[in-house]
Write an enzyme that holds these catalytic residues in place. Structure first.
Site, PDB file in Angstrom:
ATOM      1  N   ARG A 159       0.875  -1.177   0.000  1.00  0.00           N
ATOM      2  CA  ARG A 159       0.000   0.000   0.000  1.00  0.00           C
ATOM      3  C   ARG A 159       0.908   1.221   0.000  1.00  0.00           C
ATOM      4  O   ARG A 159       2.130   1.112   0.011  1.00  0.00           O
ATOM      5  CB  ARG A 159      -1.020   0.000   1.156  1.00  0.00           C
ATOM      6  CG  ARG A 159      -0.723  -0.818   2.373  1.00  0.00           C
ATOM      7  CD  ARG A 159       0.284  -0.246   3.317  1.00  0.00           C
ATOM      8  NE  ARG A 159       0.152   1.171   3.499  1.00  0.00           N
ATOM      9  CZ  ARG A 159       1.135   1.992   3.752  1.00  0.00           C
ATOM     10  NH1 ARG A 159       2.380   1.526   3.851  1.00  0.00           N
ATOM     11  NH2 ARG A 159       0.962   3.281   3.904  1.00  0.00           N
ATOM     12  N   GLY A 160       0.289   2.398  -0.008  1.00  0.00           N
ATOM     13  CA  GLY A 160       1.072   3.625  -0.153  1.00  0.00           C
ATOM     14  C   GLY A 160       1.156   3.941  -1.641  1.00  0.00           C
ATOM     15  O   GLY A 160       1.498   3.053  -2.449  1.00  0.00           O
ATOM     16  N   ALA A 161       0.829   5.189  -1.994  1.00  0.00           N
ATOM     17  CA  ALA A 161       0.669   5.536  -3.408  1.00  0.00           C
ATOM     18  C   ALA A 161       1.856   5.125  -4.300  1.00  0.00           C
ATOM     19  O   ALA A 161       1.660   4.434  -5.314  1.00  0.00           O
ATOM     20  CB  ALA A 161       0.375   7.034  -3.524  1.00  0.00           C
ATOM     21  N   ARG A 192      -7.593   0.027  -6.275  1.00  0.00           N
ATOM     22  CA  ARG A 192      -7.644   1.129  -5.315  1.00  0.00           C
ATOM     23  C   ARG A 192      -7.806   2.436  -6.104  1.00  0.00           C
ATOM     24  O   ARG A 192      -6.916   2.816  -6.856  1.00  0.00           O
ATOM     25  CB  ARG A 192      -6.374   1.154  -4.446  1.00  0.00           C
ATOM     26  CG  ARG A 192      -6.239  -0.126  -3.631  1.00  0.00           C
ATOM     27  CD  ARG A 192      -5.474   0.045  -2.358  1.00  0.00           C
ATOM     28  NE  ARG A 192      -6.046   0.971  -1.418  1.00  0.00           N
ATOM     29  CZ  ARG A 192      -5.368   1.480  -0.400  1.00  0.00           C
ATOM     30  NH1 ARG A 192      -4.114   1.151  -0.219  1.00  0.00           N
ATOM     31  NH2 ARG A 192      -5.939   2.323   0.444  1.00  0.00           N
ATOM     32  N   GLN A 211      -1.866   2.463  10.160  1.00  0.00           N
ATOM     33  CA  GLN A 211      -0.593   2.441   9.422  1.00  0.00           C
ATOM     34  C   GLN A 211       0.494   3.202  10.178  1.00  0.00           C
ATOM     35  O   GLN A 211       1.674   2.930  10.002  1.00  0.00           O
ATOM     36  CB  GLN A 211      -0.766   3.068   8.030  1.00  0.00           C
ATOM     37  CG  GLN A 211      -1.586   2.255   7.057  1.00  0.00           C
ATOM     38  CD  GLN A 211      -3.025   2.696   7.028  1.00  0.00           C
ATOM     39  OE1 GLN A 211      -3.569   3.108   8.058  1.00  0.00           O
ATOM     40  NE2 GLN A 211      -3.671   2.617   5.887  1.00  0.00           N
ATOM     41  N   ASP A 248      -1.589  10.875  -1.603  1.00  0.00           N
ATOM     42  CA  ASP A 248      -2.041   9.844  -2.547  1.00  0.00           C
ATOM     43  C   ASP A 248      -2.361  10.446  -3.908  1.00  0.00           C
ATOM     44  O   ASP A 248      -2.378   9.749  -4.914  1.00  0.00           O
ATOM     45  CB  ASP A 248      -3.258   9.108  -1.992  1.00  0.00           C
ATOM     46  CG  ASP A 248      -2.803   8.159  -0.910  1.00  0.00           C
ATOM     47  OD1 ASP A 248      -2.629   8.608   0.230  1.00  0.00           O
ATOM     48  OD2 ASP A 248      -2.566   6.976  -1.234  1.00  0.00           O
ATOM     49  N   ASN A 301      -4.993  12.730   0.925  1.00  0.00           N
ATOM     50  CA  ASN A 301      -4.125  11.817   1.674  1.00  0.00           C
ATOM     51  C   ASN A 301      -4.971  11.076   2.701  1.00  0.00           C
ATOM     52  O   ASN A 301      -6.182  11.279   2.804  1.00  0.00           O
ATOM     53  CB  ASN A 301      -2.981  12.607   2.339  1.00  0.00           C
ATOM     54  CG  ASN A 301      -1.894  11.700   2.884  1.00  0.00           C
ATOM     55  OD1 ASN A 301      -1.414  10.811   2.186  1.00  0.00           O
ATOM     56  ND2 ASN A 301      -1.504  11.887   4.130  1.00  0.00           N
ATOM     57  N   LYS A 302      -4.327  10.242   3.473  1.00  0.00           N
ATOM     58  CA  LYS A 302      -5.036   9.402   4.448  1.00  0.00           C
ATOM     59  C   LYS A 302      -6.002  10.211   5.301  1.00  0.00           C
ATOM     60  O   LYS A 302      -5.686  11.323   5.735  1.00  0.00           O
ATOM     61  CB  LYS A 302      -3.996   8.687   5.320  1.00  0.00           C
ATOM     62  CG  LYS A 302      -4.526   7.754   6.373  1.00  0.00           C
ATOM     63  CD  LYS A 302      -5.444   6.692   5.830  1.00  0.00           C
ATOM     64  CE  LYS A 302      -4.846   5.838   4.730  1.00  0.00           C
ATOM     65  NZ  LYS A 302      -5.825   4.998   4.023  1.00  0.00           N
TER      66      LYS A 302
END
Ligand code: MRU
Length: 358
Positions: free
Chosen positions: A52-54, A89, A200, A241, A251-252
């Site tokens: 995960r993570g862009a 995603r 996370q 992201d 973002n998150k």
């Protein structure tokens, strides 16, 4: 970066062209390496958040296209792989960016040579991501150094979610300036937002920092504002992201609230991102699709019990509903600047284009 003093990347390919990742769903309790053998493995790994993570999602998807081409090589396979990967995603723009880059090249190549070409591009993207993060570290470090020159004491950096090496190929975006500061002997301490519901921050960022020997403290998501009011945060650095060319940062979930608190308390709020995270097509950030994930992520939590068993327990009333938006958007007006591999720019269209448009 280091895990038990051994260097790892979040994705790598060995001499036999086997692709490996760290299964991030098991961290911080189990460290397990798994091989991605097929397009389906890649789709599952991204969808289940083993990766995960862009930036990492983008690079993994690129290897996914390679695996798809390796399995079969017609136009239909390419289109099919593209559609399936993009559906995993929706928010992180790096996924589309990586796939579009590969597709552009592959469509002009004889189907028999597509697998080799896709592999070459995926490897290049992986390397480029590392290089970008090193540059982000160098530029971001200057911000920390400037604060240190005035403060002459420990610099407290607050970060949200995991924009560390696990979210990229190596170094991380938000964490890269932190490692650079550590290497330059600047005393640093990191406030790590827990980042509910998937944690996370507390499960990945804290794990990374611990293995790198960086002083850090995990805080519940609601604590940042209080710390900023008390002067206990010198700078906030988060990842992204998707950043629109106008400077709005998706973002998150929870990033926006940190930006509001930072603005109210005059704490610099920076976003670290590779230029591959800039969305050059979306003008209105309200059009960005915000991923909604299963409400089970809110109701259940994974952890270690007193007997050291890893357990999944329900923490909410059985019949209560949950709503799980995975990202939010921080308007550009709350952002002090963007740190990319090309330098630091204001979160404005002019400056973003000036520094980052190819
Ligand atoms: O849902 P995730 O874990 O993929 O979300 C990750 C983030 O929001 C990160 O902050 C972002 O991708 C930047 S990563 C360098």
């Amino acid at each position: 970066m280091r895990v038990n003093n051994k260097s790892y990347k979040s994705i790598w390919i060995d001499d036999n062209e086997k692709i490996f990742i760290i299964d991030q769903t098991l961290l911080p309790f189990d460290f397990k390496i798994i091989e991605l053998k097929s397009l389906e493995d890649v789709i599952n790994a991204i969808g289940n958040m083993q990766v995960r993570g862009a930036p990492l999602i983008g690079v993994t998807a690129a290897f996914g296209i390679y695996l798809a081409m390796h399995q079969g090589n017609s136009n239909i396979d390419l289109d099919n792989a593209k559609k399936k990967l993009i559906a995993t995603r929706p928010t992180a723009i790096n996924l589309k960016w990586a796939i579009n880059q590969i597709e552009e090249v592959l469509l002009n190549i004889d189907p028999n040579h597509r697998a080799a070409a896709a592999l070459k591009i995926a490897k290049k993207m992986s390397l480029e991501d590392e290089k970008s993060n090193v540059k982000i570290g160098e530029f971001g470090y200057k911000l920390i150094e400037n604060i240190y020159k005035k403060k002459k004491g420990t610099i407290n950096i607050l970060t949200h979610c995991n924009a560390g090496w696990l979210a990229t190929v190596d170094w991380g975006t938000a964490t890269s300036p932190i490692y650079k500061a550590r290497d330059n002997k600047i005393p640093i301490h990191v406030w790590v937002d827990e980042t509910r519901p998937r944690n996370q921050g507390s499960q990945l960022t804290a794990w990374e920092l611990q293995h790198e020997g960086i002083d850090h403290t995990i805080i519940p998501d609601n604590t940042g504002g209080h710390l900023m009011q008390k002067g206990m945060v010198d700078i906030v650095i988060v990842g992204s992201d998707r950043t629109t060319f106008k400077g709005d940062v998706c973002n998150k979930i929870g990033t926006y609230l940190k930006a509001l608190a930072a603005k109210d308390n005059n704490v610099p709020f920076y976003v670290a991102l590779p230029s591959s995270t800039i969305d050059w097509e979306t003008e209105n950030s309200e059009k960005i699709i915000i991923e909604e994930r299963s409400e089970d992520e809110i109701h259940y939590i994974r952890g270690k019990d007193l007997n050291e068993n890893i357990v999944n327990i329900r923490i909410t009333p059985d019949k209560s509903r949950g709503s799980n938006f995975a990202f939010d958007t921080t308007p550009s007006k709350y952002i002090s600047g963007l740190i990319t591999e090309n330098g630091i720019c204001l979160a404005t269209e002019n400056d973003i284009r000036d520094k980052n448009a190819k």
